[in-house]
Design a protein around this motif. Structure first.
Motif, PDB file in Angstrom:
ATOM      1  N   VAL A   7       0.771  -1.295  -0.042  1.00  0.00           N
ATOM      2  CA  VAL A   7       0.033   0.055  -0.076  1.00  0.00           C
ATOM      3  C   VAL A   7       0.964   1.346  -0.095  1.00  0.00           C
ATOM      4  N   LEU A  31      -1.875  -1.392  -6.660  1.00  0.00           N
ATOM      5  CA  LEU A  31      -1.809  -2.009  -5.618  1.00  0.00           C
ATOM      6  C   LEU A  31      -2.018  -3.390  -5.970  1.00  0.00           C
ATOM      7  N   ALA A  91       2.311   2.016  -3.255  1.00  0.00           N
ATOM      8  CA  ALA A  91       1.531   2.347  -4.373  1.00  0.00           C
ATOM      9  C   ALA A  91       0.951   3.906  -4.023  1.00  0.00           C
ATOM     10  N   SER A 125      -3.594   2.607  -8.158  1.00  0.00           N
ATOM     11  CA  SER A 125      -2.981   3.632  -7.003  1.00  0.00           C
ATOM     12  C   SER A 125      -3.835   4.833  -6.718  1.00  0.00           C
TER      13      SER A 125
END
Length: 75
Positions: free
Chosen positions: A29, A40, A32, A54
């Motif tokens: 995460v 992601l 991203a 993202s």
């Protein structure tokens, strides 16, 4: 562990059970959101990949790993 992903302009969130650790999910995460990855990418317990752009991420909720309950009992 359960992971919930909110996507902008989507009425429902994505919910998946992942075998990845909380640290691996958090790192994916963070990459991203930092722009290191345009997608992601997470893998669920069945080996399916979930790809989310993202720039469309609204939120990601990482749950605690839960032990599977076995047996029958009265609730």
């Amino acid at each position: 562990m359960e992971v919930k992903i909110g996507v902008q302009h989507a009425p429902r969130e994505i919910v998946l059970e992942s075998g990845q650790s909380a640290e691996e999910v958090e790192r994916a995460v963070a990459d991203a959101l930092a722009g290191k990855a345009q997608l992601l990418t997470l893998v669920d317990d069945h080996g399916r990949k979930v790809l989310v752009p993202s720039d469309r991420l609204a939120y990601v909720e990482i749950g605690e790993p839960a032990a599977r309950k076995v047996g029958f009992s009265a609730l």
